[in-house]
Design an enzyme around this catalytic site. Structure first.
Site, PDB file in Angstrom:
ATOM      1  N   GLY A 265       1.110  -0.869   0.106  1.00 40.53           N
ATOM      2  CA  GLY A 265      -0.725  -0.539  -0.176  1.00 40.53           C
ATOM      3  C   GLY A 265       0.682   1.529  -0.110  1.00 40.53           C
ATOM      4  N   PRO A 300       4.651  -5.240  -1.120  1.00 38.05           N
ATOM      5  CG  PRO A 300       6.505  -4.345  -1.438  1.00 38.05           C
ATOM      6  CD  PRO A 300       5.756  -5.503  -0.896  1.00 38.05           C
ATOM      7  N   GLY A 301       2.583  -3.656  -3.699  1.00 37.57           N
ATOM      8  CA  GLY A 301       2.507  -3.946  -5.664  1.00 37.57           C
ATOM      9  C   GLY A 301       2.747  -3.391  -6.150  1.00 37.57           C
ATOM     10  NE  ARG A 302      -1.272   1.198  -5.240  1.00 40.31           N
ATOM     11  CZ  ARG A 302      -2.323   1.041  -5.760  1.00 40.31           C
ATOM     12  NH1 ARG A 302      -2.814   2.154  -6.135  1.00 40.31           N
ATOM     13  NH2 ARG A 302      -3.319  -0.089  -4.686  1.00 40.31           N
ATOM     14  NE  ARG A 338      -5.295   2.405  -9.433  1.00 39.88           N
ATOM     15  CZ  ARG A 338      -4.948   3.574  -8.992  1.00 39.88           C
ATOM     16  NH1 ARG A 338      -4.451   4.834 -10.193  1.00 39.88           N
ATOM     17  NH2 ARG A 338      -4.794   4.076  -8.485  1.00 39.88           N
ATOM     18  CB  CYS A 369     -20.588   3.162 -24.298  1.00 43.89           C
ATOM     19  SG  CYS A 369     -20.493   3.041 -26.196  1.00 43.89           S
ATOM     20  CE1 TYR A 397      -3.595  -3.903  -7.127  1.00 47.31           C
ATOM     21  CE2 TYR A 397      -2.562  -1.791  -7.011  1.00 47.31           C
ATOM     22  CZ  TYR A 397      -2.763  -3.218  -6.542  1.00 47.31           C
ATOM     23  OH  TYR A 397      -3.067  -3.670  -5.111  1.00 47.31           O
TER      24      TYR A 397
HETATM   25  C1  LIG Z   1      -3.553  -7.563   2.160  1.00 40.87           C
HETATM   26  C2  LIG Z   1      -2.840  -6.671   0.461  1.00 40.87           C
HETATM   27  N1  LIG Z   1      -1.168  -7.381   1.008  1.00 40.87           N
HETATM   28  C3  LIG Z   1      -1.331  -5.767  -0.410  1.00 40.87           C
HETATM   29  C4  LIG Z   1      -1.522  -5.672  -1.481  1.00 40.87           C
HETATM   30  C5  LIG Z   1      -1.058  -4.496  -2.429  1.00 40.87           C
HETATM   31  O1  LIG Z   1      -1.311  -3.004  -1.953  1.00 40.87           O
HETATM   32  P1  LIG Z   1      -0.403  -1.520  -3.349  1.00 40.87           P
HETATM   33  O2  LIG Z   1      -0.148  -2.189  -4.230  1.00 40.87           O
HETATM   34  O3  LIG Z   1      -1.132  -0.579  -2.956  1.00 40.87           O
HETATM   35  O4  LIG Z   1       1.089  -1.892  -2.501  1.00 40.87           O
HETATM   36  C6  LIG Z   1      -2.918  -5.344  -1.302  1.00 40.87           C
HETATM   37  C7  LIG Z   1      -3.628  -4.490  -1.891  1.00 40.87           C
HETATM   38  O5  LIG Z   1      -5.162  -4.168  -1.983  1.00 40.87           O
HETATM   39  C8  LIG Z   1      -3.505  -5.738  -0.073  1.00 40.87           C
HETATM   40  O6  LIG Z   1      -4.887  -5.894   0.106  1.00 40.87           O
END
Ligand SMILES: Cc1ncc(COP(=O)(O)O)c(C=O)c1O
Length: 441
Positions: A265, A300-302, A338, A369, A397
């Site tokens: 996050g 982390p993802g994003r 998004r 549309c 995302y």
């Molecule tokens: C449990 C959990 N871990 C990691 C993430 C990754 O979040 P981000 O992409 O914002 O780093 C999320 C995103 O919803 C999540 O729910």
């Protein structure tokens, strides 16, 4: 194989001071070569000519650099670093992160499958989710994943009965619904008494007494994911402090904790002035908080993938409206929902005149549309139909949330590196989109 640049390989910042603010939102290898935006040494117009548009371009250099940066930031705390596959489940991207030594956070049997395809060992994957299906849980048990992150008591009961008869105990992490004061969009808030994720305090007590008696499940950790786009490190120190307080409660049930996970996050900038949370700053504020015997886990993802990706669209029409120009392109909410979901803001760059990117009164809209199908607002786009537009920070995302709305096929994806482009996801076809329809055959 694929389109290559002209051979000059200076970065955007080195070549063009005017583009400096964009460095925060473009891939590391971005370059303005003779007025044309290049990524990974590949010219975006050439990539668009070969692979069509909309096209998602991922820069391998940025993916690897981000993975190394995050690993280095948390190395001294020996943290377990996993990539959250929900941000981008493109197998080639997952493979890069696997090669860089990260683990994988999955939320479905599908993401587990993508992880296996990318070569992740099951022990390096874990399974999240607030409403996991039996299929999800069965696959996690069958593969003996590193851990299953239990979200609720119903899941715990199900998991207990599904794991009966196994020779080894399945490793379980409990997800807690903590209130840690995260400030973000309501749809990006994933912790707190009123959110749908995790166990409340009373539920936690029940879960612990069940796990204390369980012969099939073994508690290994506690987890809290405060939310997404969080730029204040204090949210994570508060989450970790709450998890550590909970460890005392865990002990009263005769159980132990090896790992405290604070999710991902971390905020990334989508437009040049957006706030961000640097992994080094986060790691520094967490340092020293954990007792020796408990490992930190982050996912982390994003932060790992957003800036590595750029979406490339072709302009289809330009209209003059009282408030400014309305530039319509061949993609939109189908490949990037998004803005519709969260009101997310983006920048937009004319590919053949990147230095012209600026704030302005133009609106970049999609082909779907829906009036809300807006990709970027308040931008300056001196373009005509046929021109290309790059939307930066498109790596997270977008593809993973892409839909086939209006039966428009989802885009192709290329991975670029050192002047070479590799098609890693082909564009969907109309036949494919209709292939599940049984009528009219
Ligand atoms: C449990 C959990 N871990 C990691 C993430 C990754 O979040 P981000 O992409 O914002 O780093 C999320 C995103 O919803 C999540 O729910």
């Amino acid at each position: 194989m694929g389109p290559t640049g002209t051979g000059r390989s200076k970065t955007l910042t080195e070549t063009d001071e005017e583009l400096h603010p964009l460095r925060r939102i473009l891939p590391d290898s971005s370059d303005n070569q003779d007025g044309v935006l290049h990524i990974g040494g590949c010219s975006l117009p050439e990539l668009a000519a070969v692979y069509g548009t909309p096209l998602y371009v991922y820069d391998e250099e940025t993916l690897r650099a981000q993975a190394r940066r995050v690993s280095a930031a948390f190395a001294s705390s020996s943290a377990r670093v996993s990539f959250a596959a929900k941000a981008c489940a493109t197998v080639a991207v997952l493979r890069v992160f696997r090669e860089e030594g990260l683990g994988l956070d999955t939320v479905s049997a599908g993401e587990i499958e993508a992880g296996l395809r990318a070569g992740f060992a099951p022990a390096h994957m874990h399974l999240h989710g607030n409403a996991k299906s039996d299929e999800d849980l069965a696959r996690a048990l069958e593969l003996d994943l590193g851990a299953i992150v239990v979200d609720n008591l119903d899941e715990l009961r199900r998991l207990e009965s599904m794991s009966l008869g196994r020779s080894t105990r399945a490793r379980v992490i409990l997800r807690l619904a903590l209130s840690v004061g995260a400030k973000t969009h309501a749809y990006l808030l994933t912790s707190g008494a009123d959110t749908k994720f995790g166990l409340g305090h009373d539920e936690l007590q029940t879960a612990l007494s069940r796990l204390g008696k369980s012969s099939t499940l073994r508690l290994i950790g506690l987890h809290a994911h405060p939310g997404s786009q969080i730029s204040d490190a204090r949210v994570y120190t508060a989450a970790l402090a709450s998890l550590l307080e909970t460890v005392e409660l865990v002990k009263t049930h005769g159980l132990g904790v090896e790992e405290a996970g604070i999710g991902g996050g971390w905020a990334v900038p989508y437009v040049p002035n957006d706030p961000a949370l640097a992994p080094e700053d986060l790691a520094a504020s967490l340092r020293g908080l954990l007792p020796n015997r408990i490992r930190l886990a982050v996912e982390p993802g994003r932060a790992l993938v957003a800036r590595a990706g750029v979406a490339v669209y072709r302009v289809v029409s330009v209209k003059q409206r009282p408030a400014g120009r309305l530039v319509a392109v061949d993609g939109g909410m189908g490949d990037n929902p998004r803005p519709v979901f969260y009101g997310a803001g983006y920048s937009a760059i004319p590919v053949n005149d990147p230095a012209a990117a600026a704030k302005g009164s133009d609106r970049l809209v999609g082909r779907y549309c829906e009036e809300g199908d807006v990709l970027a607002e308040g931008v300056h786009l001196p373009v005509v139909p046929g021109d290309l537009i790059a939307v930066p920070t498109a790596g997270a995302y977008q593809l993973s949330m892409a839909s086939a709305y209006n039966l428009v096929p989802q885009p192709a994806v290329v991975l670029v590196s050192r002047g070479r482009a590799r098609l890693v996801t082909r564009r969907a076809s109309h036949g494919e989109l209709l292939s599940r329809e049984l009528d009219g055959l």
